[in-house]
Design a protein around this motif. Sequence first.
Motif, PDB file in Angstrom:
ATOM      1  N   ARG A 234      -8.308   7.537  51.165  1.00  0.00           N
ATOM      2  CA  ARG A 234      -8.886   6.712  52.211  1.00  0.00           C
ATOM      3  C   ARG A 234      -8.408   7.276  53.318  1.00  0.00           C
ATOM      4  O   ARG A 234      -7.273   7.718  53.588  1.00  0.00           O
ATOM      5  N   LEU A 235      -9.540   7.545  54.289  1.00  0.00           N
ATOM      6  CA  LEU A 235      -8.991   7.394  55.726  1.00  0.00           C
ATOM      7  C   LEU A 235      -8.546   6.942  56.139  1.00  0.00           C
ATOM      8  O   LEU A 235      -7.970   5.670  55.969  1.00  0.00           O
TER       9      LEU A 235
ATOM     10  N   THR B 264     -16.099  15.147  53.007  1.00  0.00           N
ATOM     11  CA  THR B 264     -17.445  14.439  52.642  1.00  0.00           C
ATOM     12  C   THR B 264     -17.049  12.386  52.044  1.00  0.00           C
ATOM     13  O   THR B 264     -15.969  12.374  51.904  1.00  0.00           O
ATOM     14  N   THR B 265     -17.766  11.471  52.884  1.00  0.00           N
ATOM     15  CA  THR B 265     -17.330   9.649  52.398  1.00  0.00           C
ATOM     16  C   THR B 265     -18.422   9.425  52.134  1.00  0.00           C
ATOM     17  O   THR B 265     -19.115   8.926  52.211  1.00  0.00           O
ATOM     18  N   SER B 266     -17.858   7.992  51.536  1.00  0.00           N
ATOM     19  CA  SER B 266     -18.357   6.980  51.099  1.00  0.00           C
ATOM     20  C   SER B 266     -18.724   5.909  52.209  1.00  0.00           C
ATOM     21  O   SER B 266     -18.113   6.408  53.250  1.00  0.00           O
TER      22      SER B 266
ATOM     23  N   SER C 165     -14.964   4.805  52.959  1.00  0.00           N
ATOM     24  CA  SER C 165     -14.520   5.497  53.694  1.00  0.00           C
ATOM     25  C   SER C 165     -13.164   6.407  52.774  1.00  0.00           C
ATOM     26  O   SER C 165     -12.054   6.385  52.882  1.00  0.00           O
TER      27      SER C 165
ATOM     28  N   GLU D 231      -9.548  12.927  46.305  1.00  0.00           N
ATOM     29  CA  GLU D 231      -9.674  11.506  47.377  1.00  0.00           C
ATOM     30  C   GLU D 231      -9.299  10.983  48.238  1.00  0.00           C
ATOM     31  O   GLU D 231      -7.936  11.027  47.429  1.00  0.00           O
TER      32      GLU D 231
ATOM     33  N   LEU E 285     -22.388  11.073  58.175  1.00  0.00           N
ATOM     34  CA  LEU E 285     -21.791   9.662  57.137  1.00  0.00           C
ATOM     35  C   LEU E 285     -22.822   7.946  57.055  1.00  0.00           C
ATOM     36  O   LEU E 285     -23.821   8.714  58.344  1.00  0.00           O
TER      37      LEU E 285
ATOM     38  N   ARG F 105     -11.591   5.067  59.544  1.00  0.00           N
ATOM     39  CA  ARG F 105     -13.216   4.664  58.772  1.00  0.00           C
ATOM     40  C   ARG F 105     -14.062   4.182  59.858  1.00  0.00           C
ATOM     41  O   ARG F 105     -14.699   3.703  60.596  1.00  0.00           O
TER      42      ARG F 105
ATOM     43  N   ALA G  30     -12.556   9.826  51.531  1.00  0.00           N
ATOM     44  CA  ALA G  30     -13.378  10.960  51.647  1.00  0.00           C
ATOM     45  C   ALA G  30     -12.964  12.017  50.479  1.00  0.00           C
ATOM     46  O   ALA G  30     -12.273  11.597  50.210  1.00  0.00           O
ATOM     47  N   TYR G  31     -13.672  12.637  50.403  1.00  0.00           N
ATOM     48  CA  TYR G  31     -13.458  13.921  48.824  1.00  0.00           C
ATOM     49  C   TYR G  31     -13.626  15.079  50.135  1.00  0.00           C
ATOM     50  O   TYR G  31     -13.995  15.544  50.983  1.00  0.00           O
TER      51      TYR G  31
END
Length: 570
Positions: free
Chosen positions: A279-280, A255-257, A260, A277, A205, A285, A262-263
């Motif tokens: 949010r973790l 996968t995440t931005s 945090s 999507e 990540l 996070r 997540a997709y």
Amino acid sequence: MKLMRIVLLVLMTVWSQSIFAQRVRLLDRHINHPAYNSVYPAVSGDGKVMLYMSDYSDDGSFTLMKSDYRAGKWQIGEDVEGVGSSKVNNWGGYALDYDGKSIYFSSRRSNGVGGFDIWFTKEINGKWSRADNIGKPLNTSANEGNPSITPDNQRIYFMRCDRMSTSIAEGCKIFYSERGPRGWQEAVELPDYINRGNTTSPRILPDNRTLLFASDRSGGKGGIDIWLTKRSGDHWSEPINVEAVNTSGDDLFLTTSLRSIAYFTTVTDEGKKAIAELRLPENLRLQNVIIKQGAVRDEFGKPLAAEVRAYDLDEEFYETRIRTSVTDGKFIMILPEGTTYDVSYNEIRLNKLYKSEFVDATELVAPRREYPNIVLPDLTASLIFPLNVFSFKPHTSEIDTKSTLELSRLKRMLKRYPNLSIEIGAYQKEYLEEPNPTTEDLSEVRIDTLITYEHALRVDTMQNHHKDSLLIVINTKLASTFDEDTTHANVLHARMASIDSVAVTRFVNVYHNNRTPAQADAVKANLVEDGIEESRLHSIGYRDETPPVDFQQDKERMIVIRFLSDPKSN
């Protein structure tokens, strides 16, 4: 009472499901068309590019799509031509680099090394290049797939499997390889407590510390689950099940931005596969990080081949080591929060002055992006620069151990250029002195001479009022006159010649904070101890002079190096 407990339990279950439903959001029609399937998202480290597969195609087969994030939403996906047919590629086995300009994927196309190999393509002028095989030693006669490259492009994670097809991977373990001066090095297997069972689909990540992977290991929700582990130095934490996205079936790709988000792939009420999507949870996070995305150039703007390094000063290990190219000089550096760093930029051949900086990442409110333009000037006579990652132990002239790397860079330059002589100047922001050591910073002491005049005979103030008053005035002035003000003292000495009095000399302590001479000498001694000729080094302390360069923020002291000769002269 029992009925009430049951009702409360039902209400809590409904409430938690409602909260979970609010947290999960399907992406809009630009990605998820209601009549088609969208699966296996992969997002770039900067969160601006997404890859996914969709059967929204002419023949209904799945194809790789790319979407850009602009104006607060994901745009309509477009075909990615550089990767080729999904009939020879491992589905979902692809990843982007940090800025979405390169795609790494797994394929069994011709001209490979073994079965499934790792390949890559780059976006150049808006078009994807012809795919290249990443080659040995990463690819072998076995099957390698699902590559994921770190944001700084210095480490790549992938799986090595006994059996692979476009949709199945069995007997897999996760490996990584680091980039060396001559390319990728031999792969290293992750620890057994991570590679337990069939372990696939690694995703490193954007914080460069968190690794997601899929595994059928025990302790999950069933089938293949997504798991998470975090790296600290060379150690990986015990994997945690990402329960928020796992189901009783097979869950393969997450996968995440940086923030945090997540997709992942889910199933809609209509039975279509779609990308959602979430949010973790807080405990999963990503760490906040500083992202330095810049380039190293000379004073004329020419890209330089340079070593870019970040050393964790608290844990004492290199967080990242990058070598830039003469083609563009670009680099991406990720500095996770919770520590301080010595960051340096060194031209490979040492023909330029190095640059260093102290980076404090102990507390970050959110991810922070920086775009430094690093300029390394030529080595010329009269060059002046500060030692930026340098300090002394508090209230002393003893060099702090965190200054070791900065001194090493200076020594390397002096050894590279034996004709170079330098001045080591120590500066401080404010000079202080007191008759008593009221603070720890008043660590130095000097002895001053104080002269006062006392009466030789008892003075009758009723009969000699004028003389008594004059003695009081002169003694008061002399009491505040130290040896620095010799002119004023001599005048008073002369005036006392006609007065019946006696000069008395006293020695007094004056406490001050001027450690600059000793600190400059300490740096000189350190260099001499490591083999630098003493004749090439001139140390001097500047008590209250303005330095030729600005003080760093929150710094009260500074060492400044001044070239006294041309380093490249014969």
